[in-house]
Design an enzyme around this catalytic site. Sequence first.
Site: not given
Length: 513
Positions: A289, A323
């Site tokens: 993430d 991300h």
Amino acid sequence: MFKLLFASSTTACFELENTNPYYAPQKYCVTLNGQAQGEEKDSNVFSLFNLTPDTEYTVGTTADGFTLKFRTDKESGCVNVKDLGAKGDGVTDDTYYIQMAIDSCPRGGRVIIPEGSFYTRPIVLASDITIEIQKGGEILGDIVEEHYPYVPAKIEHDDGTEEIMATWEGNPYPCHQSFVSAYKKENIRIVGEGAINGNADKSTWWATPKGRAVARPRLVTLNKCKNVVFHGVTCKNSAAWNLHPFFSEDLGFYDLRVQNPYTGPNTDGLDPESCNRVEIVGCIFSVGDDCVAIKAGKLYLGAKYKTPANNHTIRNDLFQNGHGAIVLGSEISGGVKNLTVCQCVFKHTDRGLRIKSRRGRGKDSIIDGVVFENIKMINVITPLVINMYYFCDPDGHTEYVWSREKHPVGDDTPYLGKFAFKDIECTECECMCAYFDGLVEQPVKEVVLENVSFSFKEDAKPFKPAMLENVREFCKEGLYIDNVEKVTLKNVTFEGVQGENIINKNCGKLTVI
């Protein structure tokens, strides 16, 4: 030239003084008391391990012949977990012995985790100790979910006050106890060449990441702690966020490795939330993430405690996969003050410098005076993103969040001030150069890009630049501006853009120099 960043009783960390992002101008060797130490180095931050407590050393490098004297810390004694009965065979439950070592270690002492794999249930840290995880050693997480006790969201006292004990994505929420945790502790050092391994890749945590009545554990949680340093260790395979300091201060993260598979859900690398004075230097992140996400709670925590993320420095770090490399938000209701990100390298992240917020974060969510400079991005799909319509939370896909109608400015309205992006090189982009999308009712006040270059990879693929409703895919497009009061572009270059370099939807004043 170099400087001492940190020294424990057995380890030390140093930083070369130059302007190169992450990598040193040339490879070099480190010497200790005139003796060569290990292989050549290529990064601006280097470390020494297996030192002797309370000892003066002279460290140097072959780069320029510079030497520096330093002294390791004193210590009151040490406890080896194997001496207490721990097996370290990766199978035997060693929790009792590790917790006993922590609890019995004298103040100012050191707990030694030697070579071996110490299979462990959740453990709790104590104040005034150092935990040294030596090379080849790891604390390995138990994979049975039932072995991670529940921590309540908060404890309410008779006088009406409360203690926030556990949160999930910015709200008080019951959680499984983190693999390693500390509550109101201080003067802690976690050092060494070993690992804290959550073992989540062997567990069931990632199979059902959402919809849990009790949230997944973090790898490490520091709740209201002071003066904590992580140096050298590898943190990996976390069930959720890897490192989560919360309402804590005076934190240092030096020369760490934070690793999770890209497919690991919500496995952020390091998320300091409403913390004060945080240094993140010389670390490498590769996660599932956001790599580093600066947070300050959602509306309840932001409005009640009014504690911003304050005085954070992120420098000489390497971000590979994730991300976002450096992210502000989206749980940012307490705001951000005094953030500097510099001398970093981003490789293969979806987004580079990413601000994500939305209506409902509140009037205390003030982000201003943020500086990102001297950064190199390689194959970052969209390098710069400001997204004020982030579709998180249960109501994230509602019209209230995505509407382009002008809402009243009130207690629910966040504020974005000035952002400066300086001396940034972005190569092999794919989606677009930058995406700046402010609120209709409260536009971003100012964005400055100075000495910034963008170029695209030949086989770039279409991609959505930000996570919000009704956004199309872009490919090899320019700098998108919507609802920003003032934008200044000074010495900004574009190479390989298909279409207009600047997509000006709604900018109050655009200056190109």
